[in-house]
Scaffold this motif. Structure first.
Motif, PDB file in Angstrom:
ATOM      1  N   GLN A  51      -3.048  -1.201   1.611  1.00 23.29           N
ATOM      2  CA  GLN A  51      -4.288  -0.879   0.919  1.00 23.29           C
ATOM      3  C   GLN A  51      -5.487  -0.933   1.836  1.00 23.29           C
ATOM      4  OE1 GLN A  51      -2.068  -2.891  -0.745  1.00 23.29           O
ATOM      5  NE2 GLN A  51      -2.001  -2.316  -2.896  1.00 23.29           N
TER       6      GLN A  51
ATOM      7  N   SER B  20      -3.236   4.432  -3.252  1.00 18.61           N
ATOM      8  CA  SER B  20      -2.734   3.073  -3.462  1.00 18.61           C
ATOM      9  C   SER B  20      -3.474   2.410  -4.615  1.00 18.61           C
ATOM     10  CB  SER B  20      -2.917   2.234  -2.195  1.00 18.61           C
ATOM     11  OG  SER B  20      -2.163   2.757  -1.131  1.00 18.61           O
TER      12      SER B  20
ATOM     13  N   GLN C 240       2.684   7.386   3.246  1.00 16.26           N
ATOM     14  CA  GLN C 240       2.419   7.733   1.858  1.00 16.26           C
ATOM     15  C   GLN C 240       2.704   9.207   1.620  1.00 16.26           C
ATOM     16  OE1 GLN C 240      -1.705   6.427   1.253  1.00 16.26           O
ATOM     17  NE2 GLN C 240      -0.938   4.871  -0.146  1.00 16.26           N
TER      18      GLN C 240
ATOM     19  N   GLY D 180       0.787  -1.228   0.000  1.00 19.27           N
ATOM     20  CA  GLY D 180       0.000   0.000   0.000  1.00 19.27           C
ATOM     21  C   GLY D 180       0.811   1.265   0.000  1.00 19.27           C
ATOM     22  N   HIS D 181       2.093   1.190   0.367  1.00 22.80           N
ATOM     23  CA  HIS D 181       2.897   2.399   0.396  1.00 22.80           C
ATOM     24  C   HIS D 181       4.248   2.215  -0.285  1.00 22.80           C
ATOM     25  CE1 HIS D 181       4.972   0.483   3.784  1.00 22.80           C
ATOM     26  NE2 HIS D 181       3.787   0.224   4.263  1.00 22.80           N
TER      27      HIS D 181
END
Length: 373
Positions: free
Chosen positions: A112, A168, A162, A81-82
């Protein structure tokens, strides 16, 4: 023959210890794990946790791989996700270039899930479910993080992990990009090629990790990749996860049939009573994660004894306490055999946290001896 046994390490920071202590302990444990015959040594990814030093798994994997010679080393799991697929492939391609054929790239969608997690507070609660025992394996009621959905910790993690305004991509799309970058077949939407150095043609083994029968299990099955199901953190949904993976599985160049690894939290000592004493701080440690999403340095048994437990706190950690395998080598090995039989696991992944490093080394050594005997 027993199924292979592997290790998941969080590089835990002991109460009164330092991050340096934790990282040196991880390298020492990996060396002992190799000598004891463990198949893999995976490093987790956790952030903003005072009690966990495995925040940069690729860096730690490189250090562990350099300190060992045979055991497979990998991530359990990189949080997509990052990170971008390119960054992940470059990191693991770099390690593989120096240690070819020993690296596992485990992928997870925890990053995510932050957006999903933030919506939990407004979602209706799931219907209650009672605990059940399936052929000897405890399946507790599912745990919900809904009470933490609006916590400052969740917002802070999102802000720090992020770039501002970043979004994402879909997990399946990121996995497909990683597969293509590794294979050298990546094409952008406009038709442009990308060739990653280091990374392209790296001899890494790709894994998907998941805690439920959701997208992770589907992605792993549909792409014919090995799947790691999470009993030690989400015991309530492990059977759903492995079933969904097997139902979605399609043969690939990687696998002709499903391959399932299942995790378990264990503490082994010479006898059941000694093991229970070593494991006694575990509940307090889990409580810190579930109340604040920040693992505290792992307490001593004496520190755990001093904690005054409320009924609410006990309920908060009950599923994790009840599904931790604690006892003598024979006791824990039998419970692991039940887990393997019920889930149909092709491999087991065990994680152990105790305050003293020597006790953790001994736990893994005792388990290996009885498992391979």
């Amino acid at each position: 023959m027993p199924v292979p046994l592997s290790i998941l390490d969080l590089a835990p920071v002991p109460s009164g210890g330092t991050v340096g202590d934790a990282l040196r302990n991880t390298i020492d444990l990996a060396r002992h794990a190799e000598e004891a015959g463990y198949h893999r040594y995976w490093l987790a990814e956790h952030h903003l946790a005072p009690g966990v030093a495995s925040s940069a798994p690729a860096v730690l994997i490189g250090l562990v791989t350099a300190a060992t010679s045979r055991i497979r080393v990998g991530s359990g799991a990189v949080q997509l996700g990052h990170q971008t697929p390119l960054a992940v492939v470059e990191q693991f391609g770099t390690i593989d270039a120096l240690h070819p054929g020993r690296i596992d790239l485990g992928l997870g969608r925890s990053g995510q899930r932050r957006a999903e997690f933030a919506r939990l507070g407004s979602a209706p609660p799931p219907p209650p479910r009672e605990a059940e025992v399936v052929d000897g394996l405890l399946i507790p009621p599912p745990f919900s993080f809904a009470s933490l959905a609006g916590s400052p910790t969740v917002a802070l993690q999102g802000a720090l992990l992020q770039q501002p305004g970043a979004r994402s991509p879909d997990f399946a799309d990121q996995v497909d990009d990683i597969i293509a970058l590794l294979a050298g077949t990546y094409r952008s939407a406009e038709g442009h090629e990308a060739h990653v150095v280091p990374g392209e043609s790296a001899d890494v083994q790709l894994w998907i990790l998941g805690s439920s029968g959701g997208q992770s299990a589907q992605v792993a099955g549909e792409r014919g990749l090995p799947f790691a199901a999470n009993y030690h953190v989400s015991p309530a949904t492990v059977l759903e996860a492995v079933t969904a993976y097997r139902e979605a599985f399609k043969p690939s160049d990687v696998l002709s049939e499903p391959y399932v690894l299942v995790s378990a939290d264990v503490v082994v000592a010479a006898d059941d009573e000694a093991a229970r004493r070593l494991a006694s701080p575990y509940g307090l440690w889990v409580r810190s994660i579930r109340k604040e999403l920040r693992a505290i340095p792992f307490p001593t048994p004496e520190e755990a004894d001093a904690h005054e437990w409320s009924a609410e706190d006990r309920a908060l950690v009950a599923d994790r306490i009840d599904t931790q395998f604690v006892g003598s080598p024979a006791t824990v090995a039998e419970r692991l055999r039940v887990l393997q039989r019920v889930t149909g696991a092709d491999e087991l992944l065990v994680t152990t946290i105790t305050h003293d490093h020597a006790d953790r080394l001994r736990s893994f050594q005792l388990l290996a001896e009885v498992w391979n005997s």
